[in-house]
Design an enzyme around this catalytic site. Structure first.
Site, short mmCIF file in Angstrom:
data_model
loop_
_atom_site.label_atom_id
_atom_site.label_comp_id
_atom_site.label_asym_id
_atom_site.label_seq_id
_atom_site.Cartn_x
_atom_site.Cartn_y
_atom_site.Cartn_z
N GLU A 167 0.86 -1.19 0.00
CA GLU A 167 0.00 0.00 0.00
C GLU A 167 0.89 1.24 0.00
O GLU A 167 1.80 1.36 0.81
CB GLU A 167 -0.93 0.00 1.23
CG GLU A 167 -1.75 1.26 1.40
CD GLU A 167 -2.55 1.65 0.16
OE1 GLU A 167 -3.34 0.83 -0.32
OE2 GLU A 167 -2.36 2.78 -0.34
N GLY A 184 -6.99 0.78 3.20
CA GLY A 184 -8.44 0.82 2.99
C GLY A 184 -8.82 1.56 1.72
O GLY A 184 -9.96 1.46 1.25
N GLY A 185 -7.88 2.34 1.17
CA GLY A 185 -8.13 2.98 -0.13
C GLY A 185 -9.21 4.04 -0.12
O GLY A 185 -9.49 4.68 0.90
N THR A 186 -9.83 4.22 -1.28
CA THR A 186 -10.78 5.32 -1.51
C THR A 186 -12.00 5.23 -0.59
O THR A 186 -12.36 6.21 0.07
CB THR A 186 -11.26 5.28 -2.98
OG1 THR A 186 -10.12 5.23 -3.83
CG2 THR A 186 -12.10 6.50 -3.31
N CYS A 187 -12.64 4.09 -0.57
CA CYS A 187 -13.90 3.96 0.17
C CYS A 187 -13.73 4.38 1.62
O CYS A 187 -14.50 5.17 2.16
CB CYS A 187 -14.40 2.52 0.08
SG CYS A 187 -15.89 2.23 1.03
N HIS A 223 -45.50 -4.20 7.40
CA HIS A 223 -46.10 -2.86 7.48
C HIS A 223 -45.64 -2.19 8.77
O HIS A 223 -45.59 -2.84 9.80
CB HIS A 223 -47.63 -2.98 7.50
CG HIS A 223 -48.30 -1.67 7.75
ND1 HIS A 223 -48.40 -0.70 6.78
CD2 HIS A 223 -48.86 -1.15 8.88
CE1 HIS A 223 -49.02 0.36 7.28
NE2 HIS A 223 -49.30 0.12 8.56
C1 LIG Z 1 -16.66 10.72 -3.00
C2 LIG Z 1 -16.88 9.27 -3.29
C3 LIG Z 1 -17.94 8.61 -2.73
C4 LIG Z 1 -18.16 7.27 -2.99
N1 LIG Z 1 -19.24 6.65 -2.44
C5 LIG Z 1 -19.48 5.36 -2.71
C6 LIG Z 1 -20.59 4.69 -2.14
O1 LIG Z 1 -21.37 5.28 -1.40
N2 LIG Z 1 -20.77 3.38 -2.42
C7 LIG Z 1 -19.91 2.69 -3.24
O2 LIG Z 1 -20.11 1.51 -3.46
N3 LIG Z 1 -18.85 3.30 -3.78
C8 LIG Z 1 -18.61 4.61 -3.55
N4 LIG Z 1 -17.52 5.22 -4.09
C9 LIG Z 1 -16.61 4.42 -4.94
C10 LIG Z 1 -15.69 3.56 -4.09
O3 LIG Z 1 -15.00 4.35 -3.16
C11 LIG Z 1 -14.69 2.84 -4.98
O4 LIG Z 1 -15.41 2.20 -6.01
C12 LIG Z 1 -13.93 1.79 -4.20
O5 LIG Z 1 -13.19 2.38 -3.16
C13 LIG Z 1 -13.01 1.07 -5.17
O6 LIG Z 1 -12.10 0.36 -4.47
P1 LIG Z 1 -10.88 -0.35 -5.15
O7 LIG Z 1 -10.81 -1.64 -4.46
O8 LIG Z 1 -10.96 -0.38 -6.61
O9 LIG Z 1 -9.60 0.56 -4.84
P2 LIG Z 1 -9.34 1.82 -3.94
O10 LIG Z 1 -10.25 1.87 -2.78
O11 LIG Z 1 -9.27 3.01 -4.80
O12 LIG Z 1 -7.90 1.50 -3.35
C14 LIG Z 1 -6.77 1.36 -4.13
C15 LIG Z 1 -5.55 1.41 -3.23
O13 LIG Z 1 -4.41 1.11 -3.99
C16 LIG Z 1 -3.36 1.95 -3.58
N5 LIG Z 1 -2.42 2.02 -4.70
C17 LIG Z 1 -2.63 2.52 -5.93
N6 LIG Z 1 -1.55 2.38 -6.71
C18 LIG Z 1 -0.62 1.77 -5.94
C19 LIG Z 1 0.71 1.36 -6.18
N7 LIG Z 1 1.28 1.50 -7.39
N8 LIG Z 1 1.39 0.80 -5.17
C20 LIG Z 1 0.82 0.61 -3.96
N9 LIG Z 1 -0.44 0.98 -3.69
C21 LIG Z 1 -1.16 1.54 -4.66
C22 LIG Z 1 -4.03 3.26 -3.27
O14 LIG Z 1 -3.26 4.04 -2.40
C23 LIG Z 1 -5.33 2.78 -2.62
O15 LIG Z 1 -5.18 2.66 -1.24
C24 LIG Z 1 -17.26 6.56 -3.83
C25 LIG Z 1 -16.16 7.21 -4.40
C26 LIG Z 1 -15.97 8.54 -4.14
C27 LIG Z 1 -14.78 9.22 -4.76
#
Ligand SMILES: Cc1cc2nc3c(=O)[nH]c(=O)nc-3n(C[C@H](O)[C@H](O)[C@H](O)COP(=O)(O)OP(=O)(O)OC[C@H]3O[C@@H](n4cnc5c(N)ncnc54)[C@H](O)[C@@H]3O)c2cc1C
Length: 460
Positions: free
Chosen positions: A34, A39-42, A441
């Site tokens: 990482e 935990g990434g984006t979510c 209901h």
């Molecule tokens: C504002 C917003 C609200 C959202 N709300 C919702 C919602 O309500 N419900 C829903 O289902 N989805 C929602 N989403 C979408 C959801 O967040 C993403 O679809 C989900 O997080 C995708 O996860 P992922 O597993 O693809 O990767 P991500 O969660 O994006 O994680 C990828 C990880 O990889 C790491 N990484 C990347 N490149 C490298 C590298 N070269 N080396 C090491 N690490 C790396 C990054 O740092 C990151 O931690 C939302 C998105 C946004 C932007």
């Protein structure tokens, strides 16, 4: 330094950590990498923090409407943005540390922090470490797309990531992009006290939805005092911090929108540009998404791509489902495919929109003979009792096969109520099964069988 593993997982989004656990539990040695936040984006900048903030915004909204419920609040309702942020941060942090702790506690898994780059189809570099494995899983996710727009290099702008650091409500937030991310931020900041203008180049918000759903959403947002500029393409940006101007190409209305802060919410792009895909021979499409087959295998044997980076989904649940597909095929002798899943998602404005399968427009375009059932939330007892009658429900079925093709529930509890339709679709049961179900209901879901009793051909 070089180390050999059975599997390497790059990224700790919504698929990577659970996959690392399954692989480790199955006896494999695993490296997971990482580069930023576990935990990434979510967890850090997407679903979890935004939904925590939506909950604060909802509380403010209900407090302002307290009189409607016979509740008296003496004095003004004020939002303490520092507390909103602190609550949101605490919720995200709990989740982030939970992911990291789980990974670090795995028996056969090494956790690396740093940027991972493929050196070949079997090797990954993390700093000066070289990791080697016969199986590599890419779960690198995506980031906010930043279009090349004249003036953007001159004005400060926010994305979903930098929005997370705000602990004050901008006096006037201008949002470019009228889809899911833009609308969620737009409504919540309006409720936090900002003036909000949303600029959307399409003729209506959330274009992929049926026009009547889009219009209902638009009505709701304008009724809360959000300014909408549809049919307005943002062509140039100007100004400076605290006084930005978006110049728009439009037929109606002013050609400029002035505000104090600018949020770009114009889509996402995959984190695949700096991953060394070429060195490994992994193909990307023209938008940068990693090309995968129905089992999420890339064109290079031994490399898989899961989550947003493969372009097959853009949600937490699609990414998690990707994990289930890969684990099922690899570890369980199961035959799971992406094409088995039914499109489903939520839009978390208030009230929420829950969606499953096709829209009515898509169903009509497919050439099928369809029947449609609808009900406004003003005719849903639970919505009336809660004082939340905005929205409508709609279900589309195939008149010939009696399959449910899709549904939209835009209204209180819509994100939950949609699941009875979704599960019936997964069961491949005819709509008559759901039509005859006895629901509890008073709920929003109790009207779904009723809607199915009132199906009719579409108006046009
Ligand atoms: C504002 C917003 C609200 C959202 N709300 C919702 C919602 O309500 N419900 C829903 O289902 N989805 C929602 N989403 C979408 C959801 O967040 C993403 O679809 C989900 O997080 C995708 O996860 P992922 O597993 O693809 O990767 P991500 O969660 O994006 O994680 C990828 C990880 O990889 C790491 N990484 C990347 N490149 C490298 C590298 N070269 N080396 C090491 N690490 C790396 C990054 O740092 C990151 O931690 C939302 C998105 C946004 C932007």
């Amino acid at each position: 330094m070089s180390k050999l593993y059975d599997a390497i997982v790059i990224g700790t989004g919504q698929a990577g950590p659970t996959l690392a656990k399954r692989l480790s539990d199955a006896g494999m040695s695993v490296a997971i990498v990482e580069r930023h936040l576990f935990g990434g984006t979510c967890v850090n900048t997407g679903c979890i923090p935004t939904k925590a903030m939506v909950a604060s915004a909802y509380a403010a909204h209900v407090a302002r409407r307290a009189r409607d419920y016979g509740v008296v609040i003496d004095g003004d309702v004020r939002v303490d943005m520092k507390s909103v942020k602190a609550r949101k941060d605490a919720i995200s942090e709990r989740s982030r540390t939970g992911v990291e702790k789980m990974l670090r506690g795995l028996e056969r898994c090494d956790v690396y922090t740093g940027h991972a780059r493929l050196r070949s189809a079997r090797e990954v570099a993390v700093g000066d470490q070289i990791l080697t494995a016969g199986r590599i899983f890419l779960n690198v996710g995506g980031r906010a797309a930043v279009p090349s727009m004249p003036g953007l290099d001159q004005v400060p702008f926010l994305t979903n990531t930098s929005m997370m650091a705000l602990d004050t409500a901008p006096p006037h937030l201008v949002i470019v992009g009228g889809s899911y991310v833009g609308l969620e931020f737009g409504q919540m900041f309006r409720r936090f006290g900002s003036k909000v203008t949303i600029i959307e180049m399409a003729p209506r918000l959330v274009q992929r939805e049926d026009p009547e759903i889009s219009m209902a959403i638009q009505d709701r947002l304008t009724s809360e005092g959000i300014d909408l500029r549809v049919n307005a393409r943002c062509i140039r940006l100007g100004g400076r911090a605290g006084a930005i101007t978006a110049h728009v190409d439009c037929q109606d209305g002013s050609p400029t929108v002035d505000g104090t802060h600018l949020l770009l919410a114009v889509g996402r792009q995959p984190n695949t540009d700096d991953l060394g895909l070429d060195a490994a021979g992994v193909s990307r499409d023209e938008r940068g998404y990693i090309v995968v087959n129905d089992r999420l295998e890339t064109n290079v044997p031994g490399i898989w791509a899961l989550g947003d980076c493969n372009g097959k989904g853009a949600f937490t649940h699609t990414s998690y489902n990707d994990f289930e597909i890969v684990a099922g095929n690899l570890l369980d002798g199961d035959s799971r495919r992406v094409s088995d899943r039914i499109q489903a998602y939520g839009l978390y404005i208030d009230p929420p929109l829950g969606r499953a399968g096709m829209t009515e427009t898509e169903a009509q375009r497919s050439g099928r003979k369809i029947l449609v059932g609808k009900r406004p939330m003003t005719r849903v007892g639970r919505a009336i009792e809660k004082g939340e009658t905005t929205g409508m429900m709609k279900i589309v079925v195939d008149a010939t096969s009696r399959e449910i093709l899709g549904a939209a529930v835009f209204g209180t509890g819509g994100d939950e109520a949609i699941h009875c339709v979704l599960d019936t679709m997964y069961a491949k049961a005819p709509y008559t099964v759901l039509q005859r179900a006895m629901h509890i209901h008073p709920t929003v879901s109790e009207l779904i069988p009723t809607i199915l009793q009132e199906l009719a051909p579409p108006a046009s």
